[in-house]
Design an enzyme around this catalytic site. Structure first.
Site, PDB file in Angstrom:
ATOM      1  N   CYS A  92     -25.488 -47.427 -25.014  1.00 34.59           N
ATOM      2  CA  CYS A  92     -25.500 -46.842 -23.666  1.00 34.59           C
ATOM      3  C   CYS A  92     -26.746 -47.175 -22.860  1.00 34.59           C
ATOM      4  O   CYS A  92     -26.644 -47.367 -21.651  1.00 34.59           O
ATOM      5  CB  CYS A  92     -25.232 -45.350 -23.691  1.00 34.59           C
ATOM      6  SG  CYS A  92     -26.104 -44.429 -24.910  1.00 34.59           S
ATOM      7  N   HIS A 167     -26.995 -38.771 -22.407  1.00 34.23           N
ATOM      8  CA  HIS A 167     -26.049 -39.432 -21.542  1.00 34.23           C
ATOM      9  C   HIS A 167     -26.831 -40.167 -20.461  1.00 34.23           C
ATOM     10  O   HIS A 167     -27.790 -39.642 -19.939  1.00 34.23           O
ATOM     11  CB  HIS A 167     -25.169 -38.338 -20.929  1.00 34.23           C
ATOM     12  CG  HIS A 167     -23.973 -38.859 -20.252  1.00 34.23           C
ATOM     13  ND1 HIS A 167     -22.790 -39.026 -20.913  1.00 34.23           N
ATOM     14  CD2 HIS A 167     -23.777 -39.262 -18.982  1.00 34.23           C
ATOM     15  CE1 HIS A 167     -21.915 -39.507 -20.062  1.00 34.23           C
ATOM     16  NE2 HIS A 167     -22.484 -39.662 -18.891  1.00 34.23           N
TER      17      HIS A 167
END
Lengths: 325, 301
Positions: A92, A167
């Site tokens: 990510c 995130h």
């Protein structure tokens, strides 16, 4: 979709500015990533030209079970810029960087990245995500800052060090609007047009990020912000030469101290990155052996045993018990 | 059986329950545990009960497809007691769900039964993917280091997360991680000791001060690409760095699995040194004693 060997092999990396900057260097992009401690106009102005903000957050479930719904922004299924879905775990951070880089006009890059960006033009976000995470060279660059595989502790059934759920979301200006690119969302999210004058896109981005932060209950969100920016050293060098030519020694001194700060930060990053890549087991053994030879291992072990015991008692006293979670 | 090369399909917190002898009364045992359904190294489906206090696997049942079912004991007042029944025998194993939240018991039961019927069953979770936390463990920008690399080739659920199309994998992983994290937070046995508490600056700084001759012998163990020349200062900085501290902690955790026999032999230690932290420290002490003896002999020669 089944588990696919082709998409695995992405290792965990730290989301540290030094790690990101090393990745940018490998990609041949003359930019760096810095920590951002504040969203106020002055802090942002000091880092210009700023290309993207990377909002990195961990949401901690509190009483309510649902992540607050986000009303801000509009999902844009017709987004024409570069957007890739996150299809592999651990990628990510790198994916966020690519989502930002892919939207910078006339970006200077190394040949591999420029080929990848060209190749994936016009692909849907899912396919683009697969193409990116299927790039061996990119995975190798990403993995380069993970602990060495010689002492990989895989497959020992070890729990992950952290279950921290981070995130990554990128905020960046694209074609006159600020967009939010979140590899776990189906589409890019548009946060509105911005004025070129004054603070420009950062004003819209700040409002979007602040609005987002405020939707979470107090204490339920841990976050950090990173700034993707042009490498300031070349421009500082030019400024220095200019001030030296015109004989403005005060301004030249200012610039020199900025250069010195920048360089000492790079040295720190280089030091930390070399420690990240290193296998420390040999040092661990040598240190323990030295303690043992000087007769200090047994007493140290005794103290460590006590420390552990106290920790357990403290934990018990606090009533930490996962069954009451 | 170990979890080492196995593939965990499903895991949740559950304790055991036992029938009181001569009666039909089933009593829940308070010991904290977890049920794992996993593919063993032998390729067979294992139903495992692990004690979350001691981390010991106390039950390891090999199940053949369609042989077993996991059903709710309707008479249980809490509704959380379940029984594992076999069609090939009249063995009964009772368990009770231990997660504070009972809302997912039925979901776990359904998926567990699906897998008991068909090991290739696609587990289904009703939790929408939007809510599922990311599992990419990254340090904050403050520099917390990540612990372990995921495997590069196996198909354990920890390897891959395909958020848009495979919620089950991610959810499994999340569940598993919750349990494993919980296990880790359980108190280790009181005799336990951590390498992180031994290799502290408080222990190492006096060592460097009292034995300056030691410092250069450590240089070969420092990164070859260290951007500064190796020195006592660099060494001090390294032993305080989050990267080194994390490496020590990782090694310590790995030793606790007792499965580092292969790795420690590459360090010139007996295989037994890889069976735990204490065993490792003992082997180091023996190595030190041997070396010291040799040095003394050389002195007297």
């Amino acid at each position: 979709m089944s588990v696919d060997d082709e998409t695995s092999g992405w290792q965990l990396t730290e989301s540290d500015p030094g790690v990101f900057t090393e990745l940018l260097k490998s990609l041949g992009v003359p930019m760096i990533v810095d920590d951002l401690y504040s969203l106020d106009a002055d802090s942002l102005a000091a880092l210009q030209p700023l290309r993207a903000l990377i909002f990195l957050f961990k949401w901690i479930p509190t009483t309510s079970d649902n992540e607050p719904s986000q009303k801000a922004g509009t999902s844009d299924p017709d987004f024409a810029g570069f957007f890739a879905h996150q299809v592999v775990n651990n990628a990510c951070a790198t994916l966020a960087v690519l989502n930002a880089l892919g939207n910078i006009p006339s970006l200077q890059t190394g040949p591999q990245l420029s080929e990848l960006l060209q190749f994936s033009t016009g692909m849907d976000p899912q396919t683009r995500g697969l193409v990116i995470t299927g790039s061996d060279w990119l995975r190798e660059m990403h993995n380069a800052l993970s602990p060495p595989s010689a002492f990989s502790l895989d497959g020992l059934g070890l729990p992950k060090k952290t279950e921290d759920a981070y995130h990554f979301v990128v905020y960046t200006p694209i074609m006159g609007s600020v967009y939010e690119l979140d590899g776990l969302k189906p589409h890019a999210i548009r946060h509105g047009a911005f004025e070129e004058s004054g603070e420009g896109w950062l004003k819209v981005a700040r409002e979007a990020i602040e609005a987002r932060i405020s939707t979470y209950p107090v204490g339920s969100l841990e976050f950090s912000l990173l700034a993707l920016r042009d490498d300031p050293l070349p421009s500082l060098q030019t400024q220095l030469e200019h001030y030296q030519t015109v004989g403005d020694s005060a301004s030249a001194g200012d610039v020199l101290s900025k250069i010195a700060n920048e360089n000492s930060k790079r040295e720190r990053w280089a030091f930390e990155n070399s420690l990240r890549r290193h296998n420390h087991i040999g040092l661990v053994q040598a240190l323990l052996l030295a303690l043992a030879k000087s007769g200090k291992l047994a007493p140290a072990e005794e103290v460590a045993r006590k420390a552990m015991k106290e920790r357990i008692e403290q934990r018990k006293a606090r009533g930490e018990d996962m069954d009451e979670d | 059986m170990s979890f080492a090369a196995s593939e965990i399909h499903l895991a949740f917190k559950a304790g055991r329950a036992f029938r009181r002898e001569g009666t039909n009364v089933v009593e829940c045992n308070p010991t904290k545990g977890a049920i794992y359904l996993s593919n063993g190294d032998d390729g067979l489906l294992h139903f495992i009960w692990k004690n979350r206090d001691t981390n010991d696997i106390e039950e390891d049942l090999i199940l053949f497809p369609t042989d077993a079912t996991f059903t709710k004991v309707e008479q249980s007042p809490s509704g959380r007691v379940h029984v594992l029944k076999f069609s090939s025998s009249n063995q009964r194993h009772f368990f009770w769900f231990q997660d504070a939240d009972a809302s997912r018991d039925a979901e776990f039961t359904q998926n567990l039964n699906g897998l008991l019927q068909d090991p290739d069953y696609d587990v289904q979770w009703r939790i929408p993917i939007e809510r599922v936390d990311r599992v990419d463990p990254i340090g904050s920008s403050g520099g917390t280091i990540t612990a372990f690399r995921p495997s590069t080739s196996s198909s354990r659920p920890t390897d891959i997360v395909v958020p848009s199309s495979n919620p089950a994998t991610q959810e499994q992983l999340q569940t598993l991680q919750r349990i494993l994290t919980g296990m880790r937070s359980q108190a280790p046995p009181p005799s336990d000791v951590s390498l992180s508490d031994i290799l502290t600056p408080a222990n190492l700084t006096p060592l460097f001060a009292n034995h300056p001759e030691l410092i250069p012998t450590l240089f070969p163990h420092l990164p070859a690409d260290l951007p500064v020349p190796p020195s006592a200062e660099a060494l001090q900085q390294i032993i305080r760095s989050p990267q080194f501290r994390a490496a020590v902690s990782n090694f310590d955790q790995a030793l606790r699995t007792g499965m580092l026999g292969g790795i420690v032999t590459t360090l010139g230690l007996p295989e037994e040194a890889g069976t735990g932290v204490v065993a490792f420290l003992r082997a180091i002490q023996q190595q030190a004693d041997r070396e010291r003896e040799r040095e003394n002999q050389m002195d007297t020669d």
